[in-house]
Design a protein around this motif. Structure first.
Motif, PDB file in Angstrom:
ATOM      1  N   ILE A   1      35.317  51.200  47.151  1.00  0.00           N
ATOM      2  CA  ILE A   1      35.597  49.780  46.973  1.00  0.00           C
ATOM      3  C   ILE A   1      37.110  49.585  46.944  1.00  0.00           C
ATOM      4  CG2 ILE A   1      35.370  47.843  45.366  1.00  0.00           C
ATOM      5  CD1 ILE A   1      32.694  49.148  44.468  1.00  0.00           C
ATOM      6  N   LYS A   2      37.572  48.569  47.663  1.00  0.00           N
ATOM      7  CA  LYS A   2      39.008  48.302  47.723  1.00  0.00           C
ATOM      8  C   LYS A   2      39.519  47.808  46.373  1.00  0.00           C
ATOM      9  CE  LYS A   2      39.054  47.626  52.645  1.00  0.00           C
ATOM     10  NZ  LYS A   2      39.438  46.775  53.774  1.00  0.00           N
ATOM     11  N   GLY A   3      40.648  48.391  45.962  1.00  0.00           N
ATOM     12  CA  GLY A   3      41.229  48.087  44.657  1.00  0.00           C
ATOM     13  C   GLY A   3      41.568  46.623  44.472  1.00  0.00           C
ATOM     14  N   GLY A   4      41.938  45.936  45.549  1.00  0.00           N
ATOM     15  CA  GLY A   4      42.274  44.515  45.457  1.00  0.00           C
ATOM     16  C   GLY A   4      41.122  43.690  44.917  1.00  0.00           C
ATOM     17  N   TRP A   5      39.904  44.047  45.287  1.00  0.00           N
ATOM     18  CA  TRP A   5      38.729  43.311  44.806  1.00  0.00           C
ATOM     19  C   TRP A   5      38.552  43.527  43.306  1.00  0.00           C
ATOM     20  CZ3 TRP A   5      34.006  44.510  42.534  1.00  0.00           C
ATOM     21  CH2 TRP A   5      33.091  43.458  42.471  1.00  0.00           C
ATOM     22  N   ILE A   6      38.718  44.777  42.862  1.00  0.00           N
ATOM     23  CA  ILE A   6      38.592  45.082  41.428  1.00  0.00           C
ATOM     24  C   ILE A   6      39.629  44.285  40.647  1.00  0.00           C
ATOM     25  CG2 ILE A   6      38.803  46.899  39.667  1.00  0.00           C
ATOM     26  CD1 ILE A   6      36.336  47.333  41.385  1.00  0.00           C
ATOM     27  N   LYS A   7      40.879  44.296  41.129  1.00  0.00           N
ATOM     28  CA  LYS A   7      41.955  43.559  40.451  1.00  0.00           C
ATOM     29  C   LYS A   7      41.638  42.077  40.383  1.00  0.00           C
ATOM     30  CE  LYS A   7      45.080  46.896  42.285  1.00  0.00           C
ATOM     31  NZ  LYS A   7      45.837  47.202  43.468  1.00  0.00           N
ATOM     32  N   LYS A   8      41.113  41.520  41.483  1.00  0.00           N
ATOM     33  CA  LYS A   8      40.773  40.094  41.519  1.00  0.00           C
ATOM     34  C   LYS A   8      39.699  39.762  40.481  1.00  0.00           C
ATOM     35  CE  LYS A   8      38.368  37.713  44.796  1.00  0.00           C
ATOM     36  NZ  LYS A   8      38.013  37.306  46.153  1.00  0.00           N
ATOM     37  N   VAL A   9      38.676  40.588  40.400  1.00  0.00           N
ATOM     38  CA  VAL A   9      37.591  40.355  39.434  1.00  0.00           C
ATOM     39  C   VAL A   9      38.117  40.456  38.007  1.00  0.00           C
ATOM     40  CG1 VAL A   9      35.412  41.282  38.548  1.00  0.00           C
ATOM     41  CG2 VAL A   9      35.755  41.065  41.004  1.00  0.00           C
ATOM     42  N   LEU A  10      38.924  41.485  37.743  1.00  0.00           N
ATOM     43  CA  LEU A  10      39.465  41.654  36.386  1.00  0.00           C
ATOM     44  C   LEU A  10      40.404  40.509  36.008  1.00  0.00           C
ATOM     45  CD1 LEU A  10      40.126  45.500  36.323  1.00  0.00           C
ATOM     46  CD2 LEU A  10      38.299  44.247  35.159  1.00  0.00           C
ATOM     47  N   ASN A  11      41.246  40.084  36.945  1.00  0.00           N
ATOM     48  CA  ASN A  11      42.155  38.963  36.664  1.00  0.00           C
ATOM     49  C   ASN A  11      41.379  37.677  36.425  1.00  0.00           C
ATOM     50  OD1 ASN A  11      44.496  40.477  36.766  1.00  0.00           O
ATOM     51  ND2 ASN A  11      44.795  40.128  38.943  1.00  0.00           N
ATOM     52  N   SER A  12      40.332  37.455  37.205  1.00  0.00           N
ATOM     53  CA  SER A  12      39.505  36.266  37.043  1.00  0.00           C
ATOM     54  C   SER A  12      38.824  36.266  35.673  1.00  0.00           C
ATOM     55  CB  SER A  12      38.463  36.206  38.158  1.00  0.00           C
ATOM     56  OG  SER A  12      37.598  35.121  37.968  1.00  0.00           O
ATOM     57  N   ALA A  13      38.317  37.422  35.265  1.00  0.00           N
ATOM     58  CA  ALA A  13      37.659  37.533  33.963  1.00  0.00           C
ATOM     59  C   ALA A  13      38.661  37.293  32.843  1.00  0.00           C
ATOM     60  CB  ALA A  13      37.017  38.904  33.816  1.00  0.00           C
ATOM     61  N   GLU A  14      39.886  37.807  33.021  1.00  0.00           N
ATOM     62  CA  GLU A  14      40.920  37.623  32.010  1.00  0.00           C
ATOM     63  C   GLU A  14      41.306  36.151  31.891  1.00  0.00           C
ATOM     64  OE1 GLU A  14      45.263  39.124  32.264  1.00  0.00           O
ATOM     65  OE2 GLU A  14      44.063  40.776  31.460  1.00  0.00           O
ATOM     66  N   GLU A  15      41.444  35.472  33.026  1.00  0.00           N
ATOM     67  CA  GLU A  15      41.779  34.044  33.011  1.00  0.00           C
ATOM     68  C   GLU A  15      40.679  33.223  32.337  1.00  0.00           C
ATOM     69  OE1 GLU A  15      42.597  32.930  37.048  1.00  0.00           O
ATOM     70  OE2 GLU A  15      44.354  34.235  37.154  1.00  0.00           O
ATOM     71  N   THR A  16      39.432  33.575  32.605  1.00  0.00           N
ATOM     72  CA  THR A  16      38.303  32.883  31.983  1.00  0.00           C
ATOM     73  C   THR A  16      38.330  33.071  30.482  1.00  0.00           C
ATOM     74  OG1 THR A  16      36.975  33.180  33.978  1.00  0.00           O
ATOM     75  CG2 THR A  16      35.785  32.697  31.945  1.00  0.00           C
TER      76      THR A  16
END
Length: 69
Positions: free
Chosen positions: A49-64
């Motif tokens: 899995i591309k790291g960019g996707w993981i970062k996007k999901v984690l950042n989105s969860a953090e913002e939420t």
């Protein structure tokens, strides 16, 4: 650590599962890869899995989480 996660370019499904805090099953991650909803590459039989996707999901969860406070 979080820094290690943010620097990583590719994750095995198991590493992604751990990085995401076990919030989705590994079977579900494989299903999303198969449906091309998670950007991934295949090397031999391994799906990465591309790291960019993981970062996007984690950042989105953090913002939420911040918005909920």
């Amino acid at each position: 650590t979080r820094r290690h996660i943010m620097d990583k370019k590719l994750f095995t499904v198991n590493e992604a599962w751990e990085a995401l805090g076990h919030t989705m099953s590994k079977a579900y991650l494989y299903k999303l890869i198969k449906l091309r909803q998670i950007p991934a590459i295949q090397i031999g039989s391994r799906k990465l899995i591309k790291g960019g996707w993981i970062k996007k999901v984690l950042n989105s969860a953090e913002e939420t989480e911040v918005e909920r406070r």
